[in-house]
Write a protein that holds these residues in place. Sequence first.
Motif, PDB file in Angstrom:
ATOM      1  N   ALA A  66       1.021  -1.294  -0.170  1.00 30.09           N
ATOM      2  CA  ALA A  66      -0.040  -0.144  -0.169  1.00 30.09           C
ATOM      3  C   ALA A  66       0.907   1.167  -0.024  1.00 30.09           C
ATOM      4  O   ALA A  66       0.401   2.378  -0.863  1.00 30.09           O
ATOM      5  N   LYS A  72      -6.426  -9.544 -11.164  1.00 29.09           N
ATOM      6  CA  LYS A  72      -7.035 -10.099  -9.827  1.00 29.09           C
ATOM      7  C   LYS A  72      -7.830 -11.587  -9.903  1.00 29.09           C
ATOM      8  O   LYS A  72      -7.762 -12.456  -9.302  1.00 29.09           O
ATOM      9  N   GLN A 104     -14.208   3.747  -5.433  1.00 26.80           N
ATOM     10  CA  GLN A 104     -13.006   4.189  -4.506  1.00 26.80           C
ATOM     11  C   GLN A 104     -11.640   4.184  -5.435  1.00 26.80           C
ATOM     12  O   GLN A 104     -10.774   5.088  -4.982  1.00 26.80           O
ATOM     13  N   ASN A 105     -11.380   3.003  -6.018  1.00 26.06           N
ATOM     14  CA  ASN A 105     -10.183   2.934  -6.800  1.00 26.06           C
ATOM     15  C   ASN A 105      -9.763   4.014  -7.594  1.00 26.06           C
ATOM     16  O   ASN A 105      -8.845   4.619  -7.921  1.00 26.06           O
ATOM     17  N   TYR A 161      -2.221  12.896   1.154  1.00 30.66           N
ATOM     18  CA  TYR A 161      -3.156  11.810   0.876  1.00 30.66           C
ATOM     19  C   TYR A 161      -3.190  10.585   1.850  1.00 30.66           C
ATOM     20  O   TYR A 161      -4.250  10.545   2.526  1.00 30.66           O
ATOM     21  N   TYR A 166      -6.229  10.053   4.419  1.00 31.59           N
ATOM     22  CA  TYR A 166      -6.738   8.720   4.271  1.00 31.59           C
ATOM     23  C   TYR A 166      -7.261   7.970   5.510  1.00 31.59           C
ATOM     24  O   TYR A 166      -8.009   7.144   5.599  1.00 31.59           O
ATOM     25  N   LYS A 184     -10.287   6.784   7.424  1.00 35.19           N
ATOM     26  CA  LYS A 184     -11.117   5.396   6.686  1.00 35.19           C
ATOM     27  C   LYS A 184     -10.998   4.508   8.261  1.00 35.19           C
ATOM     28  O   LYS A 184     -12.051   3.645   8.298  1.00 35.19           O
ATOM     29  N   SER A 219     -14.478   3.073   1.271  1.00 32.59           N
ATOM     30  CA  SER A 219     -13.428   1.942   1.800  1.00 32.59           C
ATOM     31  C   SER A 219     -14.158   1.370   3.092  1.00 32.59           C
ATOM     32  O   SER A 219     -14.227   0.295   3.100  1.00 32.59           O
ATOM     33  N   PHE A 246     -18.031  -6.696   2.354  1.00 34.04           N
ATOM     34  CA  PHE A 246     -17.456  -7.903   1.735  1.00 34.04           C
ATOM     35  C   PHE A 246     -17.238  -8.965   2.868  1.00 34.04           C
ATOM     36  O   PHE A 246     -17.214 -10.120   2.842  1.00 34.04           O
ATOM     37  N   ASN A 287     -13.955 -13.624  -4.220  1.00 35.05           N
ATOM     38  CA  ASN A 287     -13.224 -12.778  -4.986  1.00 35.05           C
ATOM     39  C   ASN A 287     -13.586 -12.778  -6.483  1.00 35.05           C
ATOM     40  O   ASN A 287     -13.755 -11.699  -7.177  1.00 35.05           O
ATOM     41  N   TYR A 289     -14.784  -9.816  -8.563  1.00 30.86           N
ATOM     42  CA  TYR A 289     -13.927  -9.130  -9.698  1.00 30.86           C
ATOM     43  C   TYR A 289     -14.850  -9.367 -11.078  1.00 30.86           C
ATOM     44  O   TYR A 289     -14.331  -8.452 -11.881  1.00 30.86           O
ATOM     45  N   GLY A 340      -4.518  -5.613  -3.582  1.00 32.58           N
ATOM     46  CA  GLY A 340      -5.875  -6.160  -3.387  1.00 32.58           C
ATOM     47  C   GLY A 340      -6.255  -7.542  -2.893  1.00 32.58           C
ATOM     48  O   GLY A 340      -6.744  -7.887  -2.094  1.00 32.58           O
ATOM     49  N   THR A 383      -5.216  -7.953   0.795  1.00 33.20           N
ATOM     50  CA  THR A 383      -6.137  -7.064   1.348  1.00 33.20           C
ATOM     51  C   THR A 383      -7.145  -8.334   1.831  1.00 33.20           C
ATOM     52  O   THR A 383      -7.782  -8.390   3.026  1.00 33.20           O
ATOM     53  N   SER A 384      -7.707  -8.934   0.812  1.00 34.22           N
ATOM     54  CA  SER A 384      -8.987  -9.966   1.000  1.00 34.22           C
ATOM     55  C   SER A 384      -8.280 -11.114   2.002  1.00 34.22           C
ATOM     56  O   SER A 384      -9.058 -11.403   2.921  1.00 34.22           O
ATOM     57  N   LYS A 431      -7.322  -4.587  10.594  1.00 29.43           N
ATOM     58  CA  LYS A 431      -6.657  -4.383   9.314  1.00 29.43           C
ATOM     59  C   LYS A 431      -6.139  -2.919   9.526  1.00 29.43           C
ATOM     60  O   LYS A 431      -4.723  -2.767   9.303  1.00 29.43           O
TER      61      LYS A 431
HETATM   62  O1  NCC Z   1      -8.442   1.407   1.400  1.00 26.95           O
HETATM   63  P1  NCC Z   1      -8.423  -0.040   1.254  1.00 26.95           P
HETATM   64  O2  NCC Z   1      -7.154  -0.815   1.695  1.00 26.95           O
HETATM   65  O3  NCC Z   1      -9.454  -0.249   2.303  1.00 26.95           O
HETATM   66  O4  NCC Z   1      -8.999  -0.615  -0.063  1.00 26.95           O
HETATM   67  C1  NCC Z   1      -9.189  -2.270  -0.155  1.00 26.95           C
HETATM   68  C2  NCC Z   1      -8.589  -2.363  -1.392  1.00 26.95           C
HETATM   69  O5  NCC Z   1      -8.454  -3.699  -1.780  1.00 26.95           O
HETATM   70  C3  NCC Z   1      -9.129  -4.084  -2.941  1.00 26.95           C
HETATM   71  N1  NCC Z   1      -9.743  -5.343  -2.502  1.00 26.95           N
HETATM   72  C4  NCC Z   1     -10.564  -5.536  -1.257  1.00 26.95           C
HETATM   73  C5  NCC Z   1     -11.297  -6.920  -1.266  1.00 26.95           C
HETATM   74  C6  NCC Z   1     -11.065  -7.566  -1.830  1.00 26.95           C
HETATM   75  N2  NCC Z   1     -11.560  -9.043  -1.676  1.00 26.95           N
HETATM   76  N3  NCC Z   1     -10.396  -7.930  -2.962  1.00 26.95           N
HETATM   77  C7  NCC Z   1      -9.756  -6.570  -3.390  1.00 26.95           C
HETATM   78  O6  NCC Z   1      -8.965  -6.467  -4.448  1.00 26.95           O
HETATM   79  C8  NCC Z   1     -10.107  -3.039  -3.417  1.00 26.95           C
HETATM   80  O7  NCC Z   1     -10.376  -2.970  -4.765  1.00 26.95           O
HETATM   81  C9  NCC Z   1      -9.333  -1.699  -2.836  1.00 26.95           C
HETATM   82  O8  NCC Z   1      -8.418  -1.495  -3.783  1.00 26.95           O
HETATM   83  C10 NCC Z   1      -5.889   0.110   3.430  1.00 26.95           C
HETATM   84  O9  NCC Z   1      -6.382  -0.372   4.297  1.00 26.95           O
HETATM   85  O10 NCC Z   1      -5.279   1.471   3.414  1.00 26.95           O
HETATM   86  C11 NCC Z   1      -5.828  -0.248   2.058  1.00 26.95           C
HETATM   87  O11 NCC Z   1      -5.372   0.671   1.030  1.00 26.95           O
HETATM   88  C12 NCC Z   1      -5.262   0.429  -0.247  1.00 26.95           C
HETATM   89  C13 NCC Z   1      -4.776   1.596  -1.111  1.00 26.95           C
HETATM   90  O12 NCC Z   1      -3.509   2.038  -0.498  1.00 26.95           O
HETATM   91  C14 NCC Z   1      -5.858   2.799  -0.726  1.00 26.95           C
HETATM   92  O13 NCC Z   1      -7.038   2.390  -1.070  1.00 26.95           O
HETATM   93  C15 NCC Z   1      -5.264   3.853  -1.362  1.00 26.95           C
HETATM   94  O14 NCC Z   1      -5.591   3.987  -2.766  1.00 26.95           O
HETATM   95  C16 NCC Z   1      -4.359  -0.870  -0.239  1.00 26.95           C
HETATM   96  N4  NCC Z   1      -4.398  -1.360  -1.835  1.00 26.95           N
HETATM   97  C17 NCC Z   1      -3.180  -1.531  -2.389  1.00 26.95           C
HETATM   98  O15 NCC Z   1      -2.365  -1.196  -1.778  1.00 26.95           O
HETATM   99  C18 NCC Z   1      -3.233  -1.736  -3.883  1.00 26.95           C
HETATM  100  C19 NCC Z   1      -4.712  -1.888   0.630  1.00 26.95           C
HETATM  101  O16 NCC Z   1      -4.007  -2.936   0.302  1.00 26.95           O
HETATM  102  C20 NCC Z   1      -4.988  -1.528   1.974  1.00 26.95           C
END
Ligand code: NCC
Length: 338
Positions: free
Chosen positions: A22, A54, A100-101, A116, A120, A123, A187, A194, A209, A213, A256, A259-260, A271
């Motif tokens: 991230a 993904k 969001q993305n 940023y 952020y 959240k 977010s 989810f 997932n 997706y 992503g 994160t899941s 998290k």
């Molecule tokens: O903001 P955040 O996560 O909650 O966003 C979640 C990201 O994970 C993807 N996702 C979620 C669930 C899932 N089953 N599959 C997924 O692919 C969503 O599409 C979304 O992109 C955080 O907690 O701070 C975190 O932040 C993001 C990212 O930095 C921010 O959104 C800023 O743009 C991180 N994503 C990445 O590094 C790519 C995430 O790991 C952690």
Amino acid sequence: MAIESVSLGFKLYCLSVMTAVAAAYTVALRFTRTVSSGDLYFSTTAVCTTEVIKLVLSLGMLAKETGSLIRLKNSIEEHIIFSPVELLKLSVPSIVYAIQNNMAFVALSNLDAAVYQVTYQLKIPCTALCTVLMLNRSLSRLQWFSVFMLCTGVTLVQWNPAEATKVQVEQNPFVGFMAIAVAVLCSGFAGVYFEKVLKSSDTSLWVRNIQMYLSGIVVTLIGVYMNDGKKVLEKGFFFGYTPWVCFVVFLASVGGLYTSVVVKYTDNIMKGFSAAAAIVLSTVASVMLFGLQITVTFASGAILVCISIYLYGLPKQDTSKLTRQDTDAESKQKLISV
Ligand code: NCC
């Protein structure tokens, strides 16, 4: 529902990778939108490509989980082809995540990466509120207090106004902040939605997932058509994709998926707490390994993060007992007065 347990080491590993990715993602994305030379790529296509990658990776993980091609085929038929209701259910977070993305690109095109990251952090309380409202979980007053303390702590830990990079494009901070506000709400909501769907049945994470997706690809393609349709037809879908842009898409995909996994084995509030702890620990490690200087702001932020983690983990007071004791005391008082 059977609760699958994994070792603490594995959880820590996933959290560390998620946090590191991230951090790298935010900086690399900002670079490709403002500093990187060459023709600017369409951010909507990058969000869409990420969903495709993904999906492919999740299919690979499901193949590994099921162990054979026949079982993979059966699983896809059962959960995807003949499950339109489930697909519809998962289209909700996929639409919200798509917004969001895309907002992350708008925000990082208009604001510095450090600003940023700090903003952020809102959240964290937003996710806590969604957890309470949507998962019917309760947080004690102390836990709410620790959530806000964590938010302040991470803000201080990441505070680095001197890190601003020179940009080659025009920026509009108001648009940037608005985009962050939308991203924060998305977010919190999408993450908890989810988690609710994932934990309310035994269906595999990789199936969930894939369901998300698939609709994510459709939704983000609509985004490409609405925002950049004409220009994409003229210049091509992958116009402006430098190795840096590919790196951003790669980080978004890996981030992503991690994160899941993190949401599966912990929860959305954890998290936030664990990501904060990982940021603090990695900075402390850099101090020990590379002699990095710690600022007063970082130190105070790190202390707040540690205290908030401790407070959040304290056992909740049994309020039912307290209420009963209070009522007993009240009745005794009434008896005496009679
Ligand atoms: O903001 P955040 O996560 O909650 O966003 C979640 C990201 O994970 C993807 N996702 C979620 C669930 C899932 N089953 N599959 C997924 O692919 C969503 O599409 C979304 O992109 C955080 O907690 O701070 C975190 O932040 C993001 C990212 O930095 C921010 O959104 C800023 O743009 C991180 N994503 C990445 O590094 C790519 C995430 O790991 C952690």
